[in-house]
Design an enzyme around this catalytic site. Sequence first.
Site, PDB file in Angstrom:
ATOM      1  N   GLY A  44       0.777  -1.238   0.000  1.00  0.00           N
ATOM      2  CA  GLY A  44       0.000   0.000   0.000  1.00  0.00           C
ATOM      3  C   GLY A  44       0.804   1.281   0.000  1.00  0.00           C
ATOM      4  O   GLY A  44       0.312   2.326   0.426  1.00  0.00           O
ATOM      5  N   SER A  45       2.038   1.222  -0.519  1.00  0.00           N
ATOM      6  CA  SER A  45       2.797   2.486  -0.552  1.00  0.00           C
ATOM      7  C   SER A  45       2.127   3.493  -1.487  1.00  0.00           C
ATOM      8  O   SER A  45       2.084   4.692  -1.194  1.00  0.00           O
ATOM      9  CB  SER A  45       4.258   2.254  -0.931  1.00  0.00           C
ATOM     10  OG  SER A  45       4.359   1.586  -2.151  1.00  0.00           O
ATOM     11  N   ASN A  46       1.563   3.015  -2.586  1.00  0.00           N
ATOM     12  CA  ASN A  46       0.826   3.938  -3.467  1.00  0.00           C
ATOM     13  C   ASN A  46      -0.436   4.461  -2.790  1.00  0.00           C
ATOM     14  O   ASN A  46      -0.741   5.656  -2.878  1.00  0.00           O
ATOM     15  CB  ASN A  46       0.460   3.245  -4.777  1.00  0.00           C
ATOM     16  CG  ASN A  46       1.611   3.231  -5.752  1.00  0.00           C
ATOM     17  OD1 ASN A  46       1.967   4.255  -6.319  1.00  0.00           O
ATOM     18  ND2 ASN A  46       2.229   2.073  -5.908  1.00  0.00           N
ATOM     19  N   LEU A  98      -4.723  -7.082  -6.919  1.00  0.00           N
ATOM     20  CA  LEU A  98      -4.298  -8.225  -7.732  1.00  0.00           C
ATOM     21  C   LEU A  98      -5.428  -9.124  -8.236  1.00  0.00           C
ATOM     22  O   LEU A  98      -5.176 -10.090  -8.947  1.00  0.00           O
ATOM     23  CB  LEU A  98      -3.256  -9.051  -6.964  1.00  0.00           C
ATOM     24  CG  LEU A  98      -2.025  -8.241  -6.537  1.00  0.00           C
ATOM     25  CD1 LEU A  98      -0.990  -9.129  -5.873  1.00  0.00           C
ATOM     26  CD2 LEU A  98      -1.395  -7.488  -7.715  1.00  0.00           C
ATOM     27  N   ILE A 151     -11.268  -7.242 -11.668  1.00  0.00           N
ATOM     28  CA  ILE A 151     -12.490  -6.514 -11.300  1.00  0.00           C
ATOM     29  C   ILE A 151     -13.656  -7.109 -12.089  1.00  0.00           C
ATOM     30  O   ILE A 151     -13.604  -7.168 -13.321  1.00  0.00           O
ATOM     31  CB  ILE A 151     -12.318  -5.007 -11.638  1.00  0.00           C
ATOM     32  CG1 ILE A 151     -11.250  -4.374 -10.739  1.00  0.00           C
ATOM     33  CG2 ILE A 151     -13.629  -4.250 -11.505  1.00  0.00           C
ATOM     34  CD1 ILE A 151     -11.593  -4.306  -9.271  1.00  0.00           C
ATOM     35  N   ASN A 201      -6.358   2.033 -12.940  1.00  0.00           N
ATOM     36  CA  ASN A 201      -5.339   1.101 -12.447  1.00  0.00           C
ATOM     37  C   ASN A 201      -3.946   1.641 -12.753  1.00  0.00           C
ATOM     38  O   ASN A 201      -3.753   2.358 -13.737  1.00  0.00           O
ATOM     39  CB  ASN A 201      -5.510  -0.255 -13.141  1.00  0.00           C
ATOM     40  CG  ASN A 201      -4.512  -1.294 -12.657  1.00  0.00           C
ATOM     41  OD1 ASN A 201      -4.274  -1.437 -11.455  1.00  0.00           O
ATOM     42  ND2 ASN A 201      -3.908  -2.016 -13.586  1.00  0.00           N
ATOM     43  N   HIS A 227      -0.172   0.119 -13.602  1.00  0.00           N
ATOM     44  CA  HIS A 227       0.548  -1.110 -13.932  1.00  0.00           C
ATOM     45  C   HIS A 227       2.045  -0.784 -13.980  1.00  0.00           C
ATOM     46  O   HIS A 227       2.443   0.203 -14.597  1.00  0.00           O
ATOM     47  CB  HIS A 227       0.077  -1.652 -15.285  1.00  0.00           C
ATOM     48  CG  HIS A 227       0.644  -3.007 -15.555  1.00  0.00           C
ATOM     49  ND1 HIS A 227       0.163  -4.148 -14.956  1.00  0.00           N
ATOM     50  CD2 HIS A 227       1.693  -3.395 -16.305  1.00  0.00           C
ATOM     51  CE1 HIS A 227       0.886  -5.186 -15.345  1.00  0.00           C
ATOM     52  NE2 HIS A 227       1.818  -4.760 -16.164  1.00  0.00           N
ATOM     53  N   ASP A 274      -5.698  -5.220 -17.937  1.00  0.00           N
ATOM     54  CA  ASP A 274      -4.682  -4.307 -18.475  1.00  0.00           C
ATOM     55  C   ASP A 274      -4.956  -3.818 -19.893  1.00  0.00           C
ATOM     56  O   ASP A 274      -4.025  -3.531 -20.642  1.00  0.00           O
ATOM     57  CB  ASP A 274      -3.292  -4.981 -18.447  1.00  0.00           C
ATOM     58  CG  ASP A 274      -2.887  -5.379 -17.035  1.00  0.00           C
ATOM     59  OD1 ASP A 274      -3.325  -4.704 -16.091  1.00  0.00           O
ATOM     60  OD2 ASP A 274      -2.135  -6.349 -16.887  1.00  0.00           O
ATOM     61  N   GLU A 276       6.005   5.793  -9.771  1.00  0.00           N
ATOM     62  CA  GLU A 276       4.633   5.688  -9.259  1.00  0.00           C
ATOM     63  C   GLU A 276       4.376   6.755  -8.200  1.00  0.00           C
ATOM     64  O   GLU A 276       3.330   7.420  -8.219  1.00  0.00           O
ATOM     65  CB  GLU A 276       4.406   4.290  -8.657  1.00  0.00           C
ATOM     66  CG  GLU A 276       4.458   3.200  -9.707  1.00  0.00           C
ATOM     67  CD  GLU A 276       4.123   1.815  -9.170  1.00  0.00           C
ATOM     68  OE1 GLU A 276       3.663   0.995  -9.963  1.00  0.00           O
ATOM     69  OE2 GLU A 276       4.328   1.557  -7.972  1.00  0.00           O
TER      70      GLU A 276
HETATM   71  C1  GAR Z   1       2.833  -1.359  -7.587  1.00  0.00           C
HETATM   72  O1  GAR Z   1       4.112  -1.377  -8.148  1.00  0.00           O
HETATM   73  C2  GAR Z   1       1.775  -1.484  -8.662  1.00  0.00           C
HETATM   74  O2  GAR Z   1       2.152  -0.871  -9.855  1.00  0.00           O
HETATM   75  C3  GAR Z   1       1.693  -2.970  -8.823  1.00  0.00           C
HETATM   76  O3  GAR Z   1       1.780  -3.472  -7.507  1.00  0.00           O
HETATM   77  C4  GAR Z   1       2.625  -2.621  -6.724  1.00  0.00           C
HETATM   78  C5  GAR Z   1       1.942  -2.330  -5.416  1.00  0.00           C
HETATM   79  O4  GAR Z   1       2.795  -1.675  -4.517  1.00  0.00           O
HETATM   80  N1  GAR Z   1       0.479  -3.338  -9.480  1.00  0.00           N
HETATM   81  C6  GAR Z   1       0.385  -4.408 -10.273  1.00  0.00           C
HETATM   82  O5  GAR Z   1       1.298  -5.163 -10.499  1.00  0.00           O
HETATM   83  C7  GAR Z   1      -1.007  -4.603 -10.905  1.00  0.00           C
HETATM   84  N2  GAR Z   1      -0.937  -5.501 -12.014  1.00  0.00           N
HETATM   85  P1  GAR Z   1       2.212  -0.952  -3.229  1.00  0.00           P
HETATM   86  O6  GAR Z   1       1.275  -1.943  -2.536  1.00  0.00           O
HETATM   87  O7  GAR Z   1       3.399  -0.679  -2.369  1.00  0.00           O
HETATM   88  O8  GAR Z   1       1.499   0.284  -3.664  1.00  0.00           O
END
Ligand code: GAR
Length: 186
Positions: A12-14, A85, A88, A102, A104, A145, A174
């Site tokens: 969940g850093s994003n 992951l 949807i 989303n 990616h 995607d 990101e």
């Molecule tokens: C992120 O890098 C995101 O782009 C990726 O998962 C990571 C989650 O990091 N998403 C995918 O691969 C979707 N296909 P986070 O939990 O630290 O935000």
Amino acid sequence: MTKIAIFASGSGSNAENIIEHFQGVEDVEVVLVLSNNKEAFVLERAAKYSVPTFTFSKDMLQNSSKVVDVLLKSNASIIILAGFLLKIPESLVKQFPNRIVNIHPALLPKYGGKGMYGMNVHRAVVENNEKESGITIHYVNEQYDEGEYIFQTSCVVLSSDSPEVVQQKVQQLELIHFPTVIESIL
Ligand code: GAR
């Protein structure tokens, strides 16, 4: 007031970065964090900012209206997938047409599709000797995607880069771009 709901499955850093960003923006608020993983660290991050959370099973997402009901109750008008992951379901896409976004961790259409998430993506990029990778922010439709792109930006991949190094470069992109790209489409 524009209300945002975030789906996340892992760290969940994003999600945290988006919550923080919109704390400084008038009339926009993250009102809910949803996860299919009860152990996901994103739930702790949300709690830190007093953002309500909701967890659900894959079966609940795919075979009931529970998740849609919770979203409608939250009055969220836009849904952000930040490291989510599961696919949807069509019912949810139909409920929020062009309102699900989303991120990616690669330059789609390369390295997308089923099984291509997180480190799997960065490993594939390194194995294929790519000279660049990056991020794609896109609308979500019924296919993995494949929705319309909103934003892409790239980073250089050196032949000496490990998948972990590529991951760090992509995460950097990101954190810089995702909140502002979301803001630009509200
Ligand atoms: C992120 O890098 C995101 O782009 C990726 O998962 C990571 C989650 O990091 N998403 C995918 O691969 C979707 N296909 P986070 O939990 O630290 O935000």
